[in-house]
Design a protein around this motif. Structure first.
Motif, PDB file in Angstrom:
ATOM      1  N   GLU A 105     -43.933  36.113   7.578  1.00 36.83           N
ATOM      2  CA  GLU A 105     -42.775  36.160   8.463  1.00 36.83           C
ATOM      3  C   GLU A 105     -42.613  37.552   9.054  1.00 36.83           C
ATOM      4  OE1 GLU A 105     -39.213  35.195   6.319  1.00 36.83           O
ATOM      5  OE2 GLU A 105     -39.308  36.949   5.021  1.00 36.83           O
ATOM      6  N   GLN A 106     -42.091  37.597  10.277  1.00 38.68           N
ATOM      7  CA  GLN A 106     -41.763  38.839  10.974  1.00 38.68           C
ATOM      8  C   GLN A 106     -40.333  38.701  11.498  1.00 38.68           C
ATOM      9  OE1 GLN A 106     -44.749  39.927  13.886  1.00 38.68           O
ATOM     10  NE2 GLN A 106     -46.388  39.005  12.647  1.00 38.68           N
ATOM     11  N   ILE A 107     -39.478  39.614  11.070  1.00 37.66           N
ATOM     12  CA  ILE A 107     -38.054  39.533  11.404  1.00 37.66           C
ATOM     13  C   ILE A 107     -37.691  40.700  12.315  1.00 37.66           C
ATOM     14  CG2 ILE A 107     -35.710  39.405  10.479  1.00 37.66           C
ATOM     15  CD1 ILE A 107     -36.893  38.473   7.846  1.00 37.66           C
ATOM     16  N   GLY A 108     -37.160  40.378  13.496  1.00 38.64           N
ATOM     17  CA  GLY A 108     -36.696  41.388  14.435  1.00 38.64           C
ATOM     18  C   GLY A 108     -35.183  41.355  14.550  1.00 38.64           C
ATOM     19  N   PRO A 109     -34.600  42.199  15.389  1.00 41.24           N
ATOM     20  CA  PRO A 109     -33.132  42.223  15.544  1.00 41.24           C
ATOM     21  C   PRO A 109     -32.564  40.893  16.004  1.00 41.24           C
ATOM     22  CG  PRO A 109     -34.139  44.168  16.536  1.00 41.24           C
ATOM     23  CD  PRO A 109     -35.258  43.234  16.191  1.00 41.24           C
ATOM     24  N   ASN A 110     -33.311  40.158  16.849  1.00 45.50           N
ATOM     25  CA  ASN A 110     -32.815  38.869  17.324  1.00 45.50           C
ATOM     26  C   ASN A 110     -33.935  37.832  17.485  1.00 45.50           C
ATOM     27  OD1 ASN A 110     -34.132  39.983  19.460  1.00 45.50           O
ATOM     28  ND2 ASN A 110     -32.359  40.048  20.836  1.00 45.50           N
ATOM     29  N   ARG A 111     -34.995  37.983  16.650  1.00 46.22           N
ATOM     30  CA  ARG A 111     -36.115  37.056  16.744  1.00 46.22           C
ATOM     31  C   ARG A 111     -36.752  36.878  15.369  1.00 46.22           C
ATOM     32  NH1 ARG A 111     -41.440  37.699  20.690  1.00 46.22           N
ATOM     33  NH2 ARG A 111     -42.297  35.607  20.355  1.00 46.22           N
ATOM     34  N   TYR A 112     -37.219  35.648  15.112  1.00 48.36           N
ATOM     35  CA  TYR A 112     -37.844  35.323  13.824  1.00 48.36           C
ATOM     36  C   TYR A 112     -39.125  34.549  14.094  1.00 48.36           C
ATOM     37  CZ  TYR A 112     -38.445  33.386   9.109  1.00 48.36           C
ATOM     38  OH  TYR A 112     -38.937  33.040   7.868  1.00 48.36           O
ATOM     39  N   VAL A 113     -40.264  35.122  13.675  1.00 47.05           N
ATOM     40  CA  VAL A 113     -41.581  34.504  13.829  1.00 47.05           C
ATOM     41  C   VAL A 113     -42.180  34.368  12.434  1.00 47.05           C
ATOM     42  CG1 VAL A 113     -43.869  34.656  14.869  1.00 47.05           C
ATOM     43  CG2 VAL A 113     -41.868  35.559  16.099  1.00 47.05           C
ATOM     44  N   ALA A 114     -42.590  33.155  12.076  1.00 47.59           N
ATOM     45  CA  ALA A 114     -43.071  32.955  10.704  1.00 47.59           C
ATOM     46  C   ALA A 114     -43.984  31.745  10.621  1.00 47.59           C
ATOM     47  CB  ALA A 114     -41.888  32.784   9.754  1.00 47.59           C
ATOM     48  N   LYS A 115     -44.751  31.701   9.531  1.00 46.45           N
ATOM     49  CA  LYS A 115     -45.513  30.523   9.134  1.00 46.45           C
ATOM     50  C   LYS A 115     -44.925  30.071   7.805  1.00 46.45           C
ATOM     51  CE  LYS A 115     -49.823  29.907   9.959  1.00 46.45           C
ATOM     52  NZ  LYS A 115     -51.303  30.000  10.011  1.00 46.45           N
ATOM     53  N   LEU A 116     -44.390  28.854   7.771  1.00 44.20           N
ATOM     54  CA  LEU A 116     -43.616  28.378   6.632  1.00 44.20           C
ATOM     55  C   LEU A 116     -44.204  27.088   6.077  1.00 44.20           C
ATOM     56  CD1 LEU A 116     -40.047  28.845   8.180  1.00 44.20           C
ATOM     57  CD2 LEU A 116     -41.294  30.469   6.741  1.00 44.20           C
ATOM     58  N   GLY A 117     -43.757  26.771   4.867  1.00 37.47           N
ATOM     59  CA  GLY A 117     -44.029  25.484   4.239  1.00 37.47           C
ATOM     60  C   GLY A 117     -42.713  24.900   3.751  1.00 37.47           C
ATOM     61  N   VAL A 118     -42.651  23.584   3.648  1.00 34.53           N
ATOM     62  CA  VAL A 118     -41.424  22.900   3.228  1.00 34.53           C
ATOM     63  C   VAL A 118     -41.742  21.997   2.051  1.00 34.53           C
ATOM     64  CG1 VAL A 118     -39.518  21.401   3.922  1.00 34.53           C
ATOM     65  CG2 VAL A 118     -40.559  22.950   5.593  1.00 34.53           C
ATOM     66  N   LEU A 119     -40.904  22.066   1.005  1.00 33.40           N
ATOM     67  CA  LEU A 119     -41.015  21.198  -0.165  1.00 33.40           C
ATOM     68  C   LEU A 119     -39.920  20.142  -0.088  1.00 33.40           C
ATOM     69  CD1 LEU A 119     -41.566  23.882  -2.975  1.00 33.40           C
ATOM     70  CD2 LEU A 119     -43.303  22.568  -1.761  1.00 33.40           C
ATOM     71  N   PHE A 120     -40.314  18.869  -0.085  1.00 35.46           N
ATOM     72  CA  PHE A 120     -39.370  17.762  -0.044  1.00 35.46           C
ATOM     73  C   PHE A 120     -39.262  17.139  -1.436  1.00 35.46           C
ATOM     74  CE2 PHE A 120     -40.798  18.150   4.327  1.00 35.46           C
ATOM     75  CZ  PHE A 120     -39.627  17.983   5.054  1.00 35.46           C
ATOM     76  N   ASP A 121     -38.035  16.899  -1.866  1.00 37.04           N
ATOM     77  CA  ASP A 121     -37.810  16.260  -3.159  1.00 37.04           C
ATOM     78  C   ASP A 121     -38.436  14.865  -3.150  1.00 37.04           C
ATOM     79  OD1 ASP A 121     -35.829  14.338  -4.878  1.00 37.04           O
ATOM     80  OD2 ASP A 121     -36.008  16.323  -5.798  1.00 37.04           O
ATOM     81  N   ARG A 122     -39.301  14.594  -4.129  1.00 31.91           N
ATOM     82  CA  ARG A 122     -40.056  13.350  -4.131  1.00 31.91           C
ATOM     83  C   ARG A 122     -39.151  12.132  -4.294  1.00 31.91           C
ATOM     84  NH1 ARG A 122     -45.151  11.579  -4.763  1.00 31.91           N
ATOM     85  NH2 ARG A 122     -45.900  13.716  -4.809  1.00 31.91           N
ATOM     86  N   ALA A 123     -38.151  12.202  -5.159  1.00 33.89           N
ATOM     87  CA  ALA A 123     -37.306  11.040  -5.402  1.00 33.89           C
ATOM     88  C   ALA A 123     -36.452  10.712  -4.179  1.00 33.89           C
ATOM     89  CB  ALA A 123     -36.423  11.286  -6.620  1.00 33.89           C
ATOM     90  N   ARG A 124     -35.821  11.745  -3.575  1.00 28.95           N
ATOM     91  CA  ARG A 124     -34.928  11.487  -2.441  1.00 28.95           C
ATOM     92  C   ARG A 124     -35.694  11.172  -1.164  1.00 28.95           C
ATOM     93  NH1 ARG A 124     -30.564  16.439  -3.417  1.00 28.95           N
ATOM     94  NH2 ARG A 124     -29.809  15.711  -5.462  1.00 28.95           N
ATOM     95  N   ALA A 125     -36.731  11.968  -0.888  1.00 29.22           N
ATOM     96  CA  ALA A 125     -37.513  11.712   0.323  1.00 29.22           C
ATOM     97  C   ALA A 125     -38.316  10.429   0.203  1.00 29.22           C
ATOM     98  CB  ALA A 125     -38.436  12.893   0.612  1.00 29.22           C
ATOM     99  N   GLY A 126     -38.749  10.093  -1.019  1.00 30.24           N
ATOM    100  CA  GLY A 126     -39.547   8.889  -1.209  1.00 30.24           C
ATOM    101  C   GLY A 126     -38.796   7.625  -0.856  1.00 30.24           C
ATOM    102  N   GLN A 127     -37.467   7.611  -1.061  1.00 30.55           N
ATOM    103  CA  GLN A 127     -36.686   6.435  -0.706  1.00 30.55           C
ATOM    104  C   GLN A 127     -36.673   6.211   0.799  1.00 30.55           C
ATOM    105  OE1 GLN A 127     -32.824   7.086  -2.414  1.00 30.55           O
ATOM    106  NE2 GLN A 127     -33.567   7.027  -4.526  1.00 30.55           N
ATOM    107  N   ILE A 128     -36.614   7.293   1.567  1.00 29.99           N
ATOM    108  CA  ILE A 128     -36.610   7.166   3.021  1.00 29.99           C
ATOM    109  C   ILE A 128     -38.007   6.841   3.535  1.00 29.99           C
ATOM    110  CG2 ILE A 128     -36.016   8.320   5.189  1.00 29.99           C
ATOM    111  CD1 ILE A 128     -34.174  10.141   3.602  1.00 29.99           C
ATOM    112  N   LEU A 129     -39.026   7.436   2.891  1.00 29.33           N
ATOM    113  CA  LEU A 129     -40.397   7.211   3.326  1.00 29.33           C
ATOM    114  C   LEU A 129     -40.886   5.807   2.964  1.00 29.33           C
ATOM    115  CD1 LEU A 129     -41.917  10.639   2.241  1.00 29.33           C
ATOM    116  CD2 LEU A 129     -41.667   9.839   4.592  1.00 29.33           C
ATOM    117  N   GLY A 130     -40.230   5.184   1.983  1.00 25.05           N
ATOM    118  CA  GLY A 130     -40.663   3.855   1.563  1.00 25.05           C
ATOM    119  C   GLY A 130     -41.804   3.876   0.595  1.00 25.05           C
ATOM    120  N   VAL A 131     -41.927   4.990  -0.172  1.00 22.47           N
ATOM    121  CA  VAL A 131     -42.981   5.085  -1.174  1.00 22.47           C
ATOM    122  C   VAL A 131     -42.333   5.337  -2.510  1.00 22.47           C
ATOM    123  CG1 VAL A 131     -44.659   5.946   0.455  1.00 22.47           C
ATOM    124  CG2 VAL A 131     -43.292   7.582  -0.825  1.00 22.47           C
TER     125      VAL A 131
END
Length: 414
Positions: A105-131
């Motif tokens: 990530e690179q943080i400026g006074p009014n700008r944010y540039v980053a490469k991120l990853g997201v972790l989804f809760d398996r139990a809660r997201a799985g109900q919506i995903l249908g798995v």
């Protein structure tokens, strides 16, 4: 010249050996515990570039954008395409997101540039995903990471970048049930780089029983540094079993030593995928020679041939030796674009005459899953039965690959 008595020499030698062993076990530069073993769905490689009035607002906006992109990517991964993904509000996404992983990530006074990853809760997201919240996993497999650097191998004897990469890896979403030793206590004495080269089954049985594993994995990397601080080339190989069988190999390169952790993380990810592919193809089965079985003395059970009498069995008898042939187990690969296709294909296969049971051992939504089929007869008979149920059947080395025939497919005509 003074001659030291032999008992004194032996005593000093034993004391020195004990001190060396104690130093090897109690060294401070050792031990890396896994950071996360949860079963979250993980989506990586999300690029964000957000501008706002303040740095904090830009960063929050970047994380919100990463959640939205991550949800679309997760849906596409599970269902074979981003179309049809339900639109979720930011508050709904907050309820199913377990965490944000910051790769860069690179943080400026009014700008944010980053490469991120997201972790989804398996139990809660799985109900919506249908798995389901559970996934089919391998038996417990002990991991011995071996790193070759400077011409010498090392495993858990000292803390290494390769061991750190395996500790950083989030293994909860992998179909492989990794048993990752931390490298403390007796680990450096038992799980050495030399142990990976020993084929003796007796010692392997003792180790696997101590760590609660069914077999062993030995992911290896050989690092070549072209000059100090310069490019680093990593030769990776995914190895399995007490015979150190190579399943896959590849090479990665970074232009400076600063990129070594990122290269090793990518190497772990690719090796995990290689193990997952081997599991889906039935190549990651525990070595039968590691199972201790007590031999049965048949002569002690049967006094003479006159004691043997035929056994009358009813229609519900579950013996493997039944009229018409022997119950055998076959591996069948099939496409699973969504959840409904799994139950549908399992039901169709169970409807083939002679099929006693089906068990999906490896589930890959949006890809190719693997099913274990118990069938009375040989593979050729099973192939004909599957074709009669409307499948196109391809036969490989001990494996059947089935696909649904399209309605307009001329090959489906009688």
């Amino acid at each position: 010249m003074k001659i030291t008595p032999l008992p004194v020499v032996l005593t000093l030698g034993l004391l020195g050996l004990a001190a060396a062993v104690f130093a090897q076990m109690e060294g401070g530069d050792r031990g890396v515990a896994p950071i996360d073993s949860s079963g979250s769905f993980e989506v990586t490689g999300i690029d964000v570039d957000v501008a706002a009035k303040t740095a904090d607002a830009a960063r929050l906006g970047g994380w919100r954008l990463a959640q939205r992109k991550g949800w679309q990517m997760l849906w596409a991964k599970m269902h074979g395409g981003a179309s049809g993904a339900p639109g979720l509000s930011d508050s709904d996404l907050d309820s199913i997101v377990a965490g944000i992983v910051v790769d860069d990530e690179q943080i400026g006074p009014n700008r944010y540039v980053a490469k991120l990853g997201v972790l989804f809760d398996r139990a809660r997201a799985g109900q919506i995903l249908g798995v389901s919240g559970q996934i089919v996993r391998s038996p417990p497999l002990l991991v011995i990471p071996v790193e070759w650097s400077g011409g010498a191998p090392r495993s858990l004897e000292t803390r290494s970048e390769w061991q750190k990469a395996w500790a950083r890896f989030r293994a909860g979403a992998s179909p492989i049930d990794y048993v990752r030793p931390s490298g403390t206590g007796s680990d450096p004495l038992l799980l050495t780089a030399g142990q990976a080269q020993r084929p003796s089954r007796k010692w392997w049985r003792i180790l696997l029983d101590q760590y609660g594993a069914a077999d062993v994995l030995m992911p290896q990397v050989r690092l070549e540094r072209l000059w100090p601080g310069g490019p680093v080339v990593g030769h990776f190989s995914a190895r399995h079993g007490p015979d150190n069988i190579e399943l896959s190999a590849f090479t990665l390169r970074v232009e400076s030593s600063d990129g070594l952790p990122q290269m090793l993380d990518e190497g772990v990810r690719r090796i995990d995928q290689a193990y997952a592919d081997a599991l889906s193809m039935g190549m990651l089965r525990p070595d039968p020679s590691l199972i201790i079985e007590t031999p049965v003395d048949v002569s002690a059970l049967i006094a003479n041939e006159a004691d043997i009498a035929p056994i009358e069995t009813g229609p519900d008898n579950s013996s493997t030796a039944i009229a018409g042939g022997e119950v055998r187990t076959y591996t069948v690969q099939f496409d699973t674009p969504d959840v409904s296709s799994v139950t549908g294909i399992e039901g169709s296969v169970r409807g083939v005459p002679g099929v006693k049971s089906t068990d999906t051992t490896s589930l890959a939504l949006g890809g190719t899953s693997v099913m274990r089929v118990s069938f009375v007869g040989d593979m050729a008979t099973l192939r004909l039965g599957l074709a009669a149920r409307g499948f196109r059947v391809d036969e490989g080395s001990g494996t059947l690959r089935i696909r649904r025939l399209a309605p307009a497919d001329p090959s489906s005509a009688p």
